[in-house]
Design an enzyme around this catalytic site. Structure first.
Site, PDB file in Angstrom:
ATOM      1  N   ASN A 347      -3.200  10.980  -2.971  1.00 51.08           N
ATOM      2  CA  ASN A 347      -2.140   9.934  -2.736  1.00 51.08           C
ATOM      3  C   ASN A 347      -1.218  10.142  -3.378  1.00 51.08           C
ATOM      4  O   ASN A 347      -0.526   9.485  -4.271  1.00 51.08           O
ATOM      5  CB  ASN A 347      -2.914   8.478  -3.193  1.00 51.08           C
ATOM      6  CG  ASN A 347      -2.165   7.280  -2.513  1.00 51.08           C
ATOM      7  OD1 ASN A 347      -1.470   7.603  -1.714  1.00 51.08           O
ATOM      8  ND2 ASN A 347      -3.031   5.969  -2.711  1.00 51.08           N
ATOM      9  N   HIS A 378      -3.070  -2.069  -5.576  1.00 49.25           N
ATOM     10  CA  HIS A 378      -4.180  -1.959  -4.755  1.00 49.25           C
ATOM     11  C   HIS A 378      -4.802  -3.322  -4.140  1.00 49.25           C
ATOM     12  O   HIS A 378      -5.331  -3.385  -3.080  1.00 49.25           O
ATOM     13  CB  HIS A 378      -5.347  -1.103  -5.208  1.00 49.25           C
ATOM     14  CG  HIS A 378      -5.010   0.283  -5.113  1.00 49.25           C
ATOM     15  ND1 HIS A 378      -4.454   1.037  -6.108  1.00 49.25           N
ATOM     16  CD2 HIS A 378      -5.596   1.139  -4.453  1.00 49.25           C
ATOM     17  CE1 HIS A 378      -4.203   2.326  -5.784  1.00 49.25           C
ATOM     18  NE2 HIS A 378      -4.906   2.423  -4.637  1.00 49.25           N
TER      19      HIS A 378
END
Length: 505
Positions: A347, A378
């Site tokens: 990521n 998140h």
């Protein structure tokens, strides 16, 4: 009893592709996402060939790329896409009205606050869980872009050059975007569904046709004896990434479903298997879950490359690179021998965002604050917070172990290979231990998982960190007379230190 076809219909997006959902037994929102991404791949080629900067002006390119992106959002998420448009509109108003000294603060609070409210309402208030259309992914990408752009505007208009790090100076934006530029950056079809995040300056250079030339100037292209800039084709890079995407899809469909993460907390499995075999299954199941991320991120990268975005100059062999906004390096992840190596290749654009808006700007506890921000970004599932709070001591312990012991194993190739093998196994097992709560989501299965693992990594960190901290302190005291600190020498003779980020104005 047969499973009722309720899951495919639990979507606010288009139901046009419901027959495909039934045929492949895949939720309709996932079918919509996959088909839109495949369509985006072909649309990206069309955009690059027929709306290239030499054929169409920047305004036309902005309008077309934005309208297709808006259509994809509505097709996939229906009225849920309003959340994306509301956040972009709200933060554009902030961007145009706030002072440069506060634009980053207001934009950060507004974007992160709206994202948090949407995630809380989707998960807990309406109890949609994972079965409803998940619009939070695009909203998370938009939040990254909004906040990073706000900080870059603040850096470009509200701070002096000498106050900025080299990276902040490179990304600083010296003029507020127009409404069309702002919407195009956030809502373009190349990245609205799966990203990845890119810098505003790189994106605008791509739209205006300066993206490739800028990178080749950095490579001193004309000094190599060439009279003009080439027009590198992304076809090979796109083909390679599409092949990887296909392999990951096959792996996911054929392997991942046979090794569910939830089996790690199955009562019968825990009671009937030894700790060693539980570790083995943990290793296999976590690795089996990775291809779905590889699939989404690699396909997203291929889409951007097909549209002509993502060129990153030349590699050491003189070949064209198309990895400017790549989100992962699969080989480096699977062969990582340190926790940092894995984080640096997983990521990647999110890590760059966290570094740009938090780590480089935090005055105190940058590592802890960065992990906390990552958890907040998140979502609100408890498993996310278990993951990132567990990652903090493991990161610090891994860093301490590496700095204290690695140099002992560099004297011979055999010792180095042995060290790499041990650290690879330790790194991969640590990652499995860390990310399992992220995949389990809830508190109860997470605690059950930790108990089945005897909290072994928590205990190891609790033992390692105090011991190595004491050892490091003794070493510093021992070498202090030989290597005096900068306070004991004339500042003009001291080695230059890395510029530290200062508090925001």
């Amino acid at each position: 009893m047969a499973q009722p076809p309720s899951i495919p219909f639990r979507t606010t997006g288009s139901r046009l592709l419901h027959p495909l959902s039934v045929l492949f037994n895949v939720p309709l929102d996932q079918v919509n996402f996959a088909v839109c991404q495949l369509f985006a791949l072909f649309a990206a080629f069309w955009f690059r060939l027929y709306l290239s900067p030499s054929r169409a002006g920047a305004i036309v390119r902005h309008v077309v790329i934005t309208m297709i992106g808006i259509y994809f959002a509505i097709f996939c998420f229906g009225w849920y896409s309003l959340h994306i448009f509301i956040e972009v509109s709200l933060c554009y108003c902030i961007m145009t009205t706030a002072s440069v000294s506060n634009i980053h603060r207001y934009s950060f609070v507004a974007a992160m606050g709206y994202l948090a409210l949407c995630q809380i309402s989707r998960v807990y208030i309406f109890n949609y869980g994972l079965l409803a259309t998940d619009f939070s992914g695009p909203l998370m990408i938009v939040t990254q872009k909004i906040t990073s752009l706000a900080f870059q505007i603040h850096d470009g208009l509200g701070r002096k050059d000498e106050e900025l790090t080299i990276e902040q100076r490179r990304l600083a934006v010296s003029a507020r975007p127009t409404l069309l530029e702002y919407c195009s950056y956030h809502l373009n079809f190349l990245g609205i569904l799966a990203g990845p995040t890119s810098s505003y300056k790189d994106y605008i250079a791509f739209i205006e046709g300066n993206h490739i030339n800028m990178k080749l100037v950095e490579e001193h292209w004309k000094q190599r004896g060439y009279s003009k800039f080439p027009d590198p084709s992304p076809l090979r890079a796109v083909a390679n990434k599409v092949v990887i995407t296909f392999v990951c899809l096959v792996w996911f469909m054929g392997v991942t479903k046979n090794f569910p993460i939830s089996y790690n907390v199955d009562d019968k499995f825990i009671s009937e298997t030894s700790f060693f075999w539980r570790l083995c299954y943990l290793f296999i199941s976590v690795h089996a879950s990775r291809p779905k991320y590889y699939f989404a991120w690699t396909l997203a990268d291929a889409i951007n490359n097909a549209g002509g975005f993502g060129f990153n100059g030349l590699d050491r062999n003189g070949n064209f690179r198309w990895d400017l906004i790549s989100n992962l390096n699969i080989w480096n992840i699977e062969t990582a021998t340190s926790f940092k190596m894995c984080l640096d290749n997983w990521n990647i654009q999110t890590a760059a965002w966290l570094k740009g808006v938090c780590y480089d700007r935090a005055t105190y506890f940058p590592t802890a604050l960065t992990f906390i921000l990552s958890a907040l970004w998140h979502g609100v599932y408890p498993g996310y917070y278990f993951t990132f709070m567990t990652a903090i001591p493991i990161t610090l312990a891994a860093r301490a172990m590496r700095s204290n012991f690695r140099h002992y194993f560099l004297s011979s190739k055999t010792m180095k290979v042995g060290y790499d093998m041990v650290t690879w196994a330790a790194t991969q097992l640590a990652l499995c231990y860390i990310v399992t709560p992220f995949l389990l989501l809830a508190t109860e299965p997470t605690i059950k998982f930790y108990k089945s693992m005897y909290f072994h990594f928590h205990i190891l960190c609790a033992l390692v960190l105090p011991v190595l901290a004491i050892k490091k302190r003794k070493c510093v005291e021992k070498i202090a007379p030989i290597y005096p600190t900068s306070s004991n020498v004339n500042s003009s003779n001291a080695a230059p230190s890395r510029q530290q980020p200062k508090k925001e104005q």
